[in-house]
Design an enzyme around this catalytic site. Structure first.
Site, mmCIF file in Angstrom:
data_model
loop_
_atom_site.group_PDB
_atom_site.id
_atom_site.type_symbol
_atom_site.label_atom_id
_atom_site.label_comp_id
_atom_site.label_asym_id
_atom_site.label_seq_id
_atom_site.Cartn_x
_atom_site.Cartn_y
_atom_site.Cartn_z
ATOM 1 N N PRO A 1 0.770 -1.123 -0.022
ATOM 2 C CA PRO A 1 -0.111 0.100 0.107
ATOM 3 C C PRO A 1 0.934 1.210 -0.057
ATOM 4 C CG PRO A 1 0.110 -1.259 2.155
ATOM 5 C CD PRO A 1 0.396 -2.242 1.047
ATOM 6 N N ASN A 2 0.336 2.118 -0.936
ATOM 7 C CA ASN A 2 0.957 3.798 -0.704
ATOM 8 C C ASN A 2 2.204 3.783 -1.575
ATOM 9 O OD1 ASN A 2 -1.165 4.880 0.635
ATOM 10 N ND2 ASN A 2 -0.475 3.578 2.433
ATOM 11 N N ASN B 1 8.007 -5.547 -0.911
ATOM 12 C CA ASN B 1 8.008 -4.520 0.036
ATOM 13 C C ASN B 1 6.583 -4.350 0.490
ATOM 14 O OD1 ASN B 1 7.680 -2.062 1.373
ATOM 15 N ND2 ASN B 1 9.116 -0.943 -0.157
ATOM 16 N N ARG C 1 13.162 4.454 12.742
ATOM 17 C CA ARG C 1 11.925 5.329 12.627
ATOM 18 C C ARG C 1 11.143 5.221 13.708
ATOM 19 N NH1 ARG C 1 9.493 4.992 6.911
ATOM 20 N NH2 ARG C 1 8.377 6.767 7.487
ATOM 21 N N HIS D 1 12.770 -2.591 1.988
ATOM 22 C CA HIS D 1 12.073 -1.313 2.461
ATOM 23 C C HIS D 1 13.094 -0.319 1.904
ATOM 24 C CE1 HIS D 1 9.199 -3.320 4.992
ATOM 25 N NE2 HIS D 1 10.278 -4.206 5.454
ATOM 26 N N TYR E 1 11.301 8.623 1.337
ATOM 27 C CA TYR E 1 11.277 7.256 0.150
ATOM 28 C C TYR E 1 12.135 7.878 -0.985
ATOM 29 C CZ TYR E 1 7.957 5.797 3.522
ATOM 30 O OH TYR E 1 7.367 5.467 4.545
ATOM 31 N N ARG F 1 5.003 10.931 -2.523
ATOM 32 C CA ARG F 1 4.797 10.806 -0.955
ATOM 33 C C ARG F 1 6.068 10.860 -0.147
ATOM 34 N NH1 ARG F 1 4.542 4.731 1.546
ATOM 35 N NH2 ARG F 1 4.038 5.316 3.535
ATOM 36 N N ALA G 1 3.098 -0.808 4.948
ATOM 37 C CA ALA G 1 2.752 -0.747 6.227
ATOM 38 C C ALA G 1 2.171 -2.090 6.839
ATOM 39 C CB ALA G 1 1.859 0.064 6.655
ATOM 40 N N GLU H 1 12.552 -9.383 1.789
ATOM 41 C CA GLU H 1 11.708 -8.330 2.184
ATOM 42 C C GLU H 1 12.768 -7.092 2.035
ATOM 43 O OE1 GLU H 1 11.246 -8.570 6.588
ATOM 44 O OE2 GLU H 1 10.183 -6.401 6.698
HETATM 45 C C1 DQA Z 1 8.121 1.045 3.858
HETATM 46 C C2 DQA Z 1 8.415 1.298 5.245
HETATM 47 C C3 DQA Z 1 7.211 1.015 6.017
HETATM 48 O O1 DQA Z 1 7.133 1.367 7.395
HETATM 49 C C4 DQA Z 1 6.126 2.055 5.409
HETATM 50 O O2 DQA Z 1 4.793 1.701 6.061
HETATM 51 C C5 DQA Z 1 6.160 2.019 3.931
HETATM 52 C C6 DQA Z 1 7.218 2.002 3.345
HETATM 53 C C7 DQA Z 1 9.692 1.376 3.061
HETATM 54 O O3 DQA Z 1 9.878 0.981 1.824
HETATM 55 O O4 DQA Z 1 10.544 2.007 3.680
HETATM 56 O O5 DQA Z 1 4.966 2.293 3.397
HETATM 57 O O6 DQA Z 1 7.940 -0.204 3.552
#
Ligand code: DQA
Length: 146
Positions: free
Chosen positions: A11-12, A75, A108, A101, A24, A19, A78, A99
């Protein structure tokens, strides 16, 4: 035919570039997918990418990868921090799972310090921004060559 590596974005992540660029980066998700695909090509692999804001869609994609894809790079956004359903789906996948990120969630907010995905990941790449996509593909290529 090249082995398929499933790259999943949660998501997102469709908002990357727009964003919180200070967290990011300025690159879009398409930029990262292109970099991953180019690295995959160099390693003799093929990337199949899907992004979804919906947990169920991500779970379906993971299930459909069973016995079809050689590895998964995910990835989970959240969902990383609370989706035991994605955890279980990944646990039922037979190949390597990376995994990934962009940021370093451990540096964080405290709620980001828990990953329910890490226990079922072969390894985790965090904090390298967009470069992490190439690193993840390289890691998968080495694992598959073993
Ligand atoms: C994320 C880290 C997560 O905590 C966050 O909710 C994201 C992006 C990252 O790529 O750093 O949406 O996965």
């Amino acid at each position: 035919m090249s082995q398929i590596v499933l790259l999943l974005s949660g998501p997102n992540l469709n908002l990357l570039g727009d964003r919180a660029p200070e967290v990011y980066g300025a690159e879009s998700l398409d930029d990262h997918v292109s970099a991953a695909a180019a690295m995959a090509d160099r390693c003799g692999l093929a990337i199949e990418h899907h992004q979804s804001n919906d947990e169920a869609v991500l779970i379906d994609r993971i299930q459909q990868a069973r016995r079809r894809c050689a590895a998964i790079i995910i990835n989970p956004g959240a969902f990383t921090h609370y989706s035991w359903a994605i955890h279980d789906a990944l646990a039922a996948f037979e190949g390597p799972v990376v995994e990934l990120h962009l940021s370093n969630p451990n540096a964080r907010e405290p709620w980001r310090h828990t990953s329910v995905i890490s226990p079922v990941a072969t390894g985790t790449i965090v904090g390298f921004g967009g470069h992490g996509y190439e690193l993840a593909v390289e890691a998968v290529a080495r694992l598959l060559a073993r």
